[in-house]
Design an enzyme around this catalytic site. Structure first.
Site, short mmCIF file in Angstrom:
data_model
loop_
_atom_site.label_atom_id
_atom_site.label_comp_id
_atom_site.label_asym_id
_atom_site.label_seq_id
_atom_site.Cartn_x
_atom_site.Cartn_y
_atom_site.Cartn_z
N THR A 124 0.93 -1.24 0.03
CA THR A 124 0.02 -0.11 0.22
C THR A 124 1.00 1.07 0.09
O THR A 124 2.09 1.18 -0.01
CB THR A 124 -1.27 -0.22 1.51
OG1 THR A 124 -1.89 0.98 1.11
CG2 THR A 124 -0.20 -0.08 2.42
N LYS A 138 4.03 1.55 -3.81
CA LYS A 138 3.46 0.83 -5.06
C LYS A 138 4.39 1.00 -6.22
O LYS A 138 4.62 -0.06 -7.13
CB LYS A 138 1.97 1.20 -5.48
CG LYS A 138 1.25 0.60 -4.34
CD LYS A 138 -0.56 1.00 -4.44
CE LYS A 138 -1.38 0.66 -3.49
NZ LYS A 138 -2.66 0.87 -3.81
N ASP A 158 -5.65 -3.63 -7.94
CA ASP A 158 -6.53 -2.41 -7.64
C ASP A 158 -7.55 -2.11 -8.69
O ASP A 158 -8.61 -1.87 -8.02
CB ASP A 158 -5.61 -1.18 -7.12
CG ASP A 158 -4.85 -1.32 -5.85
OD1 ASP A 158 -5.28 -1.87 -5.03
OD2 ASP A 158 -3.69 -0.60 -5.84
N ALA A 216 -2.53 10.75 -9.66
CA ALA A 216 -1.49 10.09 -10.54
C ALA A 216 -0.41 9.23 -9.77
O ALA A 216 0.65 8.98 -10.23
CB ALA A 216 -0.75 10.99 -11.30
N GLY A 217 -0.68 9.02 -8.42
CA GLY A 217 0.32 8.32 -7.66
C GLY A 217 -0.01 6.62 -8.03
O GLY A 217 -0.72 6.31 -8.83
N GLY A 218 0.34 5.96 -6.82
CA GLY A 218 0.31 4.43 -7.25
C GLY A 218 -0.99 3.93 -7.25
O GLY A 218 -1.27 3.02 -7.92
N THR A 252 0.37 18.03 -9.56
CA THR A 252 1.51 18.13 -10.56
C THR A 252 1.10 17.48 -11.95
O THR A 252 0.93 16.35 -12.06
CB THR A 252 2.67 17.40 -10.03
OG1 THR A 252 2.95 17.74 -8.56
CG2 THR A 252 3.91 17.74 -10.83
N PRO A 302 2.63 17.33 -14.89
CA PRO A 302 3.43 16.33 -15.57
C PRO A 302 3.07 14.99 -15.06
O PRO A 302 3.37 14.16 -16.16
CB PRO A 302 4.68 16.83 -15.32
CG PRO A 302 4.58 18.48 -15.12
CD PRO A 302 3.26 18.47 -14.38
N MET A 343 -11.16 6.23 -2.67
CA MET A 343 -10.35 4.85 -2.36
C MET A 343 -10.11 4.38 -1.24
O MET A 343 -9.50 3.37 -0.80
CB MET A 343 -9.27 4.83 -3.53
CG MET A 343 -9.91 4.79 -4.95
SD MET A 343 -8.36 5.33 -6.29
CE MET A 343 -7.20 3.95 -5.87
#
EC number: 1.1.1.25
Length: 278
Positions: A63, A67, A103, A129-131, A154, A156, A220
């Site tokens: 978690t 990830k 996930d 836009a993370g794991g 962010t 990009p 989530m």
């Protein structure tokens, strides 16, 4: 015969219900296994994985915030984990680390069967836009919504995630775009919070005008971490839903990959909601 060892690794991980879920899965399917949780220092993830392997660990769930890092440790990676470049599921075999990501399967299953929403043709906002977000984007695309906007603090990072998924989106005729979280003007039928704002106790990172009438607002996270987002959704006329159903569904997929038997996820979710007083 020794009991097979599994765990969940994260930071933080004290809140995790994964040990309760997998223990119940094991009881209901007759599997001899022990599942625990391990809080890992931020700069000790690879060493902690190796230490667990040395202890005889058979696999672990991963978690936040590990990830992406977990995917880099793999010797073998599933196609969905390659696309995400993130994984929540490691299996250990002699000389091998197998990476997968359940996930997205868990999220889509809970949206379709738990929340009872139709994803096909819908306008979806995926925040983050993370794991976590990376792991669910592919299966969301395969559910064929009309459009998915990936919005992140962010820009990009959102653009990189979208660029990786553009061929899949084209295959399924899904309009896929990237945006920063500020200045979103469109309205969406389904808003999915995949940011770390819930765990960090931060405010909801978008304006309420992104909520179309009757929109589903899905966090989530679950439990106390999800409450501010769910309250915000409720106060602005949206339908709030936490990620507990996603948690159980992704765990069931991981358990089936490890043990070769699919546990009764719906039963365990109902029991877990009673256990937590939901």
């Amino acid at each position: 015969m020794s009991t097979d060892l599994y765990c969940v690794m994260g930071h933080p991980v004290a809140h995790s219900q994964s040990p309760w879920i997998h223990t119940r899965f094991a009881e209901l399917t007759g599997q001899d296994m022990l599942y625990t949780k391990r809080e890992i220092p931020l700069d000790h993830f690879p060493g902690s994985v190796q230490a667990f392997i040395d202890e005889g660990g058979h696999g672990c769930n991963v978690t936040v915030p590990f990830k992406f890092e977990a995917a880099l440790l793999a010797t073998h990676t599933s196609e969905r984990a390659k696309l995400a470049q993130a994984c929540n599921h490691l299996t250990f075999k002699p000389g091998q680390i197998l990476a997968d990501n359940t996930d997205g399967i868990g999220l889509v299953h809970d949206l379709l069967h738990g929340a009872g929403v139709v994803l096909a043709g819908q306008r979806v906002l995926l925040m983050g836009a993370g794991g976590g977000a990376a792991g669910v984007l592919g299966p969301l695309i395969q559910a064929k919504p009309a459009q998915i906007c990936v919005a992140n603090r962010t820009l990009p990072k959102a653009e990189q995630l979208v660029a990786r998924h553009l061929p899949l989106a084209a295959l399924h005729n899904v309009e896929l775009s990237a945006h920063d979280l500020k200045g979103l003007e469109a309205q969406f039928d389904i808003i999915i919070n995949g940011t770390a704002s819930s765990l960090g106790g931060q405010g909801v990172p978008v304006s309420a005008h992104v909520l179309a009438p009757g929109a589903l607002a899905y966090d989530m996270m679950y439990g106390a971490a999800a409450k501010p987002f769910l309250d915000w959704a409720h106060n602005h006329g949206a339908v709030p839903r936490d990620g507990l159903g996603m948690l159980v569904a992704q765990a069931a997929e991981a358990f089936a990959l490890w043990r070769g038997v699919m546990p009764p996820a719906a039963q365990v979710l109902a029991e877990l909601r009673v256990h937590l007083g939901h």
